[in-house]
Design a protein around this motif. Structure first.
Motif, PDB file in Angstrom:
ATOM      1  N   ASP A 118      21.760   3.956  32.735  1.00  0.00           N
ATOM      2  CA  ASP A 118      22.495   5.068  32.120  1.00  0.00           C
ATOM      3  C   ASP A 118      21.686   5.711  30.996  1.00  0.00           C
ATOM      4  N   LYS A 147      19.152   7.849  32.614  1.00  0.00           N
ATOM      5  CA  LYS A 147      19.759   9.074  33.138  1.00  0.00           C
ATOM      6  C   LYS A 147      19.970  10.105  32.028  1.00  0.00           C
ATOM      7  N   SER A 172      14.918  10.692  30.889  1.00  0.00           N
ATOM      8  CA  SER A 172      13.921   9.813  31.522  1.00  0.00           C
ATOM      9  C   SER A 172      12.758   9.481  30.587  1.00  0.00           C
ATOM     10  N   THR A 203      20.282  -1.474  36.924  1.00  0.00           N
ATOM     11  CA  THR A 203      21.437  -0.644  37.267  1.00  0.00           C
ATOM     12  C   THR A 203      22.753  -1.277  36.849  1.00  0.00           C
TER      13      THR A 203
END
Length: 66
Positions: A10, A13, A16, A36
Motif C-alpha cells: 500500500d 502504491k 513507487s 502484499t
C-alpha cells in the motif's frame, strides 16, 4: 501519513519512489508475496529494522512533496 500498521504494498502504491527508502532501510523483499500482506512493523521486526526511523523517513518524503 504512513503508519506502522500499513501494508508494504500500500505504501508503494501511494508512491513507487518510496521503494528507494525501503531499500535504504534494508527492506529488499518488496516483490515477495509477504509485501502484499505484511505490515511495515512486522517486516521491520523480522528483518531487525528500526520501524520508527523508517516511518519517519517515509513521512518526511511525503511531506517534502506537498
Amino acid at each position: 501519513v504512513v503508519t506502522k500498521d500499513m501494508i508494504i504494498a500500500d505504501v508503494l502504491k501511494m508512491d513507487s519512489e518510496t521503494a528507494s527508502i525501503l531499500f535504504e532501510h534494508g527492506l529488499h523483499c518488496l516483490g515477495c508475496m509477504h509485501a502484499t500482506g505484511e505490515s511495515l512493523e512486522a517486516a521491520c521486526e523480522v528483518h531487525g529494522i528500526d520501524v520508527d526511523a523508517l516511518i519517519a523517513d517515509l513521512n518526511q518524503y511525503f511531506a517534502s512533496k506537498e
